[in-house]
Motif scaffolding. Structure first.
Motif, PDB file in Angstrom:
ATOM      1  N   ASP A 102       0.866  -1.178   0.000  1.00 40.68           N
ATOM      2  CA  ASP A 102       0.000   0.000   0.000  1.00 40.68           C
ATOM      3  C   ASP A 102       0.903   1.228   0.000  1.00 40.68           C
TER       4      ASP A 102
ATOM      5  N   TYR B 214      -6.313   0.136   1.563  1.00 43.03           N
ATOM      6  CA  TYR B 214      -6.822  -0.755   0.529  1.00 43.03           C
ATOM      7  C   TYR B 214      -7.424  -1.974   1.212  1.00 43.03           C
TER       8      TYR B 214
ATOM      9  N   GLN C 245     -10.127   0.887  -2.595  1.00 42.46           N
ATOM     10  CA  GLN C 245      -9.501   1.875  -1.730  1.00 42.46           C
ATOM     11  C   GLN C 245     -10.567   2.691  -1.012  1.00 42.46           C
TER      12      GLN C 245
ATOM     13  N   GLY D  40      -9.879   2.486  -6.262  1.00 42.79           N
ATOM     14  CA  GLY D  40      -8.965   1.369  -6.061  1.00 42.79           C
ATOM     15  C   GLY D  40      -8.427   0.801  -7.356  1.00 42.79           C
TER      16      GLY D  40
END
Length: 795
Positions: free
Chosen positions: A431, A447, A453, A695
Motif C-alpha cells: 500500500d 486498501y 480503496q 482502487g
C-alpha cells in the motif's frame, strides 16, 4: 379438508369449486410437480348428474387440498401489491383477479390432467398475465428456484457457478449457498426495473454479488478500537449470542478481532479488514516478550485461515493494514482498549499510541515471521491479506528511538522481512502512500477486499478529529454499498470509432449504474429499519455509561463503486491499437477514464451519493462480458478481434458451455500476456492510479522460483518513490503435493519429490492467493498467458 362441492353460476358454464372451509396461503400453494393419486374425472351429484371435477392440489407445506379458485384470486391480490413498491405500478383489481382465476380454471379443465401442483397453477396464471400485457405483475407472481437436475449438479460440484468464486471449497455448505444464490439472483432480477435487469443479463453491466443485493452491503474496513472499547456482540443485538465485555487480555483481544470479522460476514457480501491493525492492537502487547507476541500473531493468523464460517463454508475474506511503526498522526492520540479511552479525563494515566512503538515493531516482526514459516505443510497463508503500508513516516529512521532500543528491529529491517515473505510466497500487498495524491498524514487511507480503496479526510468528514480521539465512541468505518462494473469494450463497439460517442456511451452506462444504486438504497432502507443488518447497525452497551453506544457502521459514509473492465480492449477496437502499442491509444484510455472520473463527481453531487471509480478485480466479470459479447450476433466478430485467451477453443465450445477460456483485461491494466518490459508496463499503468480513486492494483508476475529478496525490495521502493502506483503485488506461482505435502516453486503437473500428479497449483487469482483448481476457464487461461518477469527485468 372435506370434499364438499357445489355448482355455481359462471359465465363459462357450470364449474366446480372447492369449499371455502380454509383458504390456503398463496405462498404455501406450490411444490414440485408431483403425480398424485389419480382423481375421478367425473363426480356424481345427488340427483345423479355427472360433472367434471378438478384434481387435488399438492401444496408446499405438505398437504393435498381441493381446488379453490379463490386461492388464485387472493394470491394475485396479495402478491401484486409488491409491484407498487418495486415497480411503481398499481396492484391488480379484484375484478381482473377473478377473470384470471376463471381463465386459469378453464385451462386446467381443458388439459384433462391427472395431477396438479402449485407451480403448474402459477405457470398458467403467469402465462395469462403475459398474454394480457402485465409483465411486472408476472415478474412479481412468478416463482424462483431450480430444476431438479440443476440442483443435483450443484450437489455434485458442477453446474451453476461451479467456478464462480475460487475461495469456495467443495462441501455441503457450498452446495447450500449456490442453491440459495440461484434463487436470490432470480428474485432480484425479477424485482429490479426490467430495463436494469436486462442490462445485467445482456452483459452491458454487471451487478456484483447480486445474490446479496437486497439484503446486505458490499465490504467494510473496521476500526478495531470499536471492539476493544465495547467488547463483542456477534449477533449485533445480544438476543441470540452471548455478549462479551471489552477484552482485558491480549489473547481475548485477538479472538475478538477474529470473531468480529467472521460475524461481519453475515451483513456484508465482500471482504472485511482492519485499518491500522498493529497500532490499535499494541497496547495489549505491553510488557510481553517477542515470543509471546509471536504466539498471539500465530493464533490470529491460524484462526483467520481455519474458520470455514464465511458465506457457503469458506474462509473469511480478510485483510489487515500493517505499518512497521506508529504513524505520526496517531502518536499523540489516546489509546482505546480494555473498555476505556485512556485520555486522562477520568483520573487515570493518559496513554497515547506513541508510547507503544516497541509493541508495534515487535508485532510487525512477529506477524511476518509467522507468515514466513507458513502452515504445517509449508503452504502460504492466504488470509488475512497483509497490506504493507509504505509511508513517509517510515522512510526515515527514528535514530533517537533506535539508539535507545538497539534490540528492536529498525523500519528498514522490518521492510526487509516483508520482501523475504514476498520472495518466498508472494503473499504481501504493498500500500504505497508516498505519492502526493494519497495524502499520507492528512487523512485515513487503506486498501481492502480485492484492491478497493477507502479514505477519510478532515475536509470530507466534519467529525474526523472526534473520530481520531474516539470521542463519544466516534470512530472510522469505511466501506462500499455496492459495486457495478461496466462493459467498456461494448462501448467501443457501439461508438464505431467516434470519440464523443464512446464517452457518451460510457457515461450512459454510469447513469444506468446509478439506477442500480438508487434501487439498492430503496431496498436496503426497510432492511436496516427492520433490524436485518444487526451487526453493522449494533449499538452495544457502553462500558462507562451503561447506555447504548455508537453505531458500528456509519451507513451514510458507505460509497458506491463503479468498476471498469476491459479498458484496453475498448481502446484496441476504437483505435486499432492496444494501450501499450501506441501513444495515441494510450491517450484515448486516459481521456476515457478522466471523463468517467469527472462524470462520477457530477453524479455524486446529483444523487447525494459518493461515487468511486475503480478497477474491477473481475474474477469472473472479465470472462462474463467477453462471453456475453460473443453470444450477441452484432458484436461477435468485433469481440473476436480484441478478446484475450484461447479464441479458437471458445468459438468451438460456446454451444456447450459459457465457462470459456476468453476474457477482457481487468480494469485499466496492460493485458497480462502483453510482451512488454516491466518498466513499460509500470509506466503505462501507474498513470491511472490517481484517476481510479476507488482502487487499483498493479500485478508483477514473478518468473523465478527463488527471487532475490533484496532485489525485490530495491525495485519495490523505486516504484513507491518514483511512480504513482498506489498498490501493487508480486505474485509467485507455487505447487503443493497433496500426497507427500511437498511445496514447490512454479506451476508443476507432478510432484518433484514423489512423482505423484495429485498436486494443487497456487497463484494469485485477482486480489488473493488461492488454489488454481477452483478457477474458471478464463482465469486458468490468463494464468497461462501471464508475462512473468525475472530479477534481471527489475534492474
Amino acid at each position: 379438508m372435506t370434499s364438499n362441492t357445489k355448482l355455481i353460476d359462471d359465465p363459462e358454464g357450470e364449474i366446480e369449486v372447492g369449499t371455502k372451509e380454509k383458504t390456503q396461503d398463496a405462498g404455501n400453494m406450490e411444490d414440485g410437480m408431483m403425480p398424485l393419486t389419480e382423481p375421478q374425472s367425473m363426480q356424481q351429484t345427488l340427483d345423479g348428474q355427472f360433472i367434471s371435477t378438478m384434481p387435488k392440489v399438492r401444496t408446499t407445506d405438505g398437504h393435498m387440498v381441493n381446488w379453490d379458485r379463490n386461492i388464485v384470486v387472493n394470491q394475485l391480490l396479495k402478491e401484486t401489491t409488491l409491484s407498487e413498491w418495486y415497480h411503481g405500478i398499481d396492484s391488480i383489481t379484484k375484478e381482473e383477479a377473478h377473470e384470471i382465476a376463471r381463465e386459469t380454471e378453464k385451462r386446467v379443465r381443458s388439459m384433462n390432467i391427472k395431477f396438479l401442483s402449485g407451480p403448474l397453477i402459477r405457470e398458467l396464471v403467469n402465462m395469462i398475465l403475459l398474454e394480457r400485457g402485465h409483465l411486472e405483475w408476472r415478474n412479481i407472481s412468478t416463482r424462483v428456484g431450480s430444476p431438479v437436475f440443476d440442483a443435483c449438479e450443484i450437489d455434485q460440484g458442477s453446474g451453476f457457478e461451479a467456478n464462480e468464486n475460487a475461495n469456495l471449497q467443495e462441501n455441503a455448505e457450498t452446495s447450500h449457498k449456490k442453491k440459495a444464490d440461484k434463487i436470490s439472483k432470480e428474485q432480484y432480477l425479477l424485482l429490479l426495473p426490467p430495463k436494469v435487469a436486462d442490462l445485467h443479463l445482456n452483459g452491458d453491466l454487471h451487478i456484483h454479488d447480486l445474490e446479496y443485493f437486497g439484503t446486505r452491503a458490499f465490504c467494510q474496513d473496521w476500526d478495531l478500537r470499536y471492539f476493544f472499547y465495547y467488547g463483542l456482540m456477534p449477533d449485533g443485538s445480544g438476543a441470540k449470542a452471548s455478549v462479551a465485555g471489552p477484552s482485558m487480555k491480549a489473547e481475548v483481544a485477538m479472538l475478538h478481532a477474529v470473531k468480529a470479522l467472521g460475524s461481519a460476514q453475515t451483513n456484508f457480501a465482500g471482504g472485511q479488514g482492519f485499518y491500522n491493525f498493529l497500532t490499535f492492537c499494541a497496547p495489549y502487547f505491553e510488557g510481553k516478550s517477542y515470543k509471546e507476541i509471536e504466539q498471539l500473531m500465530q493464533m490470529f493468523v491460524y484462526e483467520m485461515t481455519q474458520m470455514m464460517v464465511a458465506r457457503g463454508g469458506q474462509l473469511v475474506f480478510s485483510s489487515v493494514q500493517l505499518s512497521p511503526g506508529v504513524p505520526k498522526m496517531w502518536k499523540d492520540k489516546p489509546v482505546v482498549y480494555r473498555g476505556r479511552v485512556w485520555d486522562g479525563t477520568d483520573g487515570t494515566d493518559r496513554r497515547v499510541y506513541g508510547d507503544y512503538e516497541r509493541e508495534v515493531r515487535l508485532g510487525f516482526q512477529a506477524l511476518m515471521n509467522v507468515m514466513l514459516e507458513g502452515d504445517y505443510w509449508g503452504k502460504p497463508f492466504n488470509f488475512p491479506k497483509p497490506e504493507i503500508s509504505i509511508e513517509p513516516d517510515f522512510m526515515v529512521e527514528d535514530e533517537m528511538f533506535n539508539r535507545a532500543h538497539p534490540d528492536l528491529p529498525t523500519y528498514d529491517e522490518l521492510y526487509d522481512l516483508t520482501f523475504e515473505l514476498t520472495a518466498k510466497y508472494g503473499t504481501p500487498y504493498f500500500d504505497n502512500q508516498l505519492p502526493e495524491y494519497r495524502g499520507a498524514g492528512e487523512g485515513i487511507s487503506c486498501y481492502q477486499c480485492c484492491a478497493y480503496q477507502f479514505s477519510a479526510t478532515p475536509e470530507e468528514d466534519a467529525e474526523f478529529e472526534d473520530k481520531m480521539y474516539f470521542k463519544d465512541g466516534k470512530h472510522f468505518s469505511m466501506g462500499s454499498w455496492q459495486v457495478v462494473s461496466l462493459n467498456c469494450p461494448r462501448a467501443g463497439y457501439e461508438a464505431d470509432g467516434d470519440d464523443q460517442k464512446l464517452f457518451a456511451h460510457l457515461k450512459h452506462l454510469m447513469d444506468e449504474a446509478m439506477d442500480v444504486f438508487s434501487t439498492k438504497v430503496k431496498w436496503m432502507t426497510p432492511i436496516i429499519e427492520n433490524g436485518r443488518m444487526p451487526f453493522a447497525t449494533q449499538q452495544p452497551k457502553d462500558p462507562v455509561t451503561g447506555k447504548k453506544g455508537a453505531i458500528a457502521v456509519d451507513i451514510d459514509s458507505l460509497v458506491f463503486t463503479i468498476g471498469v473492465v476491459g479498458l484496453n480492449e475498448m481502446v484496441q477496437y476504437h483505435t486499432g491499437s492496444q494501450m501499450h502499442e501506441s501513444k495515441a491509444a494510450f491517450k484515448v484510455g486516459i481521456r476515457a477514464m478522466t471523463e468517467m472520473e469527472m462524470y462520477g463527481r457530477e453524479l455524486s453531487q446529483k444523487y447525494g451519493m459518493e461515487i468511486a471509480l475503480a478497477r474491477t478485480p473481475a474474477e469472473t466479470t472479465g470472462q462474463r462480458f467477453a462471453v456475453s459479447d460473443m453470444l450477441h450476433e452484432e458484436y461477435r466478430e468485433k469481440v473476436l478481434s480484441v478478446v484475450k485467451g484461447d479464441v479458437k477453443a471458445a468459438v468451438e465450445g460456446i454451444k456447450n458451455t459459457h465457462d470459456l477460456p476468453v476474457y477482457y483485461t481487468n480494469g485499466t491494466h496492460v493485458p497480462p500476456g502483453a510482451d512488454v518490459s516491466l518498466i513499460d508496463r509500470i509506466n503505462i499503468e501507474h498513470v491511472f492510479f490517481p484517476i481510479v480513486d476507488g482502487g487499483d492494483i498493479m500485478h508483477i508476475w514473478m518468473g523465478e522460483g527463488s527471487p532475490d529478496a533484496k532485489g525485490l525490495k530495491e525495485f519495490a521502493m523505486n516504484i513507491a518513490r518514483n511512480t504513482q502506483v498506489g498498490y501493487f503485488a508480486f505474485t509467485k506461482d507455487m505447487t503443493v503435493c497433496m500426497d507427500d505435502f511437498h511445496m514447490m516453486s512454479g506451476l508443476k503437473d507432478a510432484c518433484e519429490n514423489c512423482g505423484s500428479d495429485h498436486v494443487e497449483q497456487l497463484s494469485r487469482v485477482t486480489g488473493y492467493i488461492q488454489a488454481v483448481g477452483g478457477w474458471n476457464a478464463a482465469k486458468k487461461q490468463e494464468l497461462e498467458d501471464r508475462k512473468r518477469y525475472a530479477s534481471a527485468d527489475m534492474i
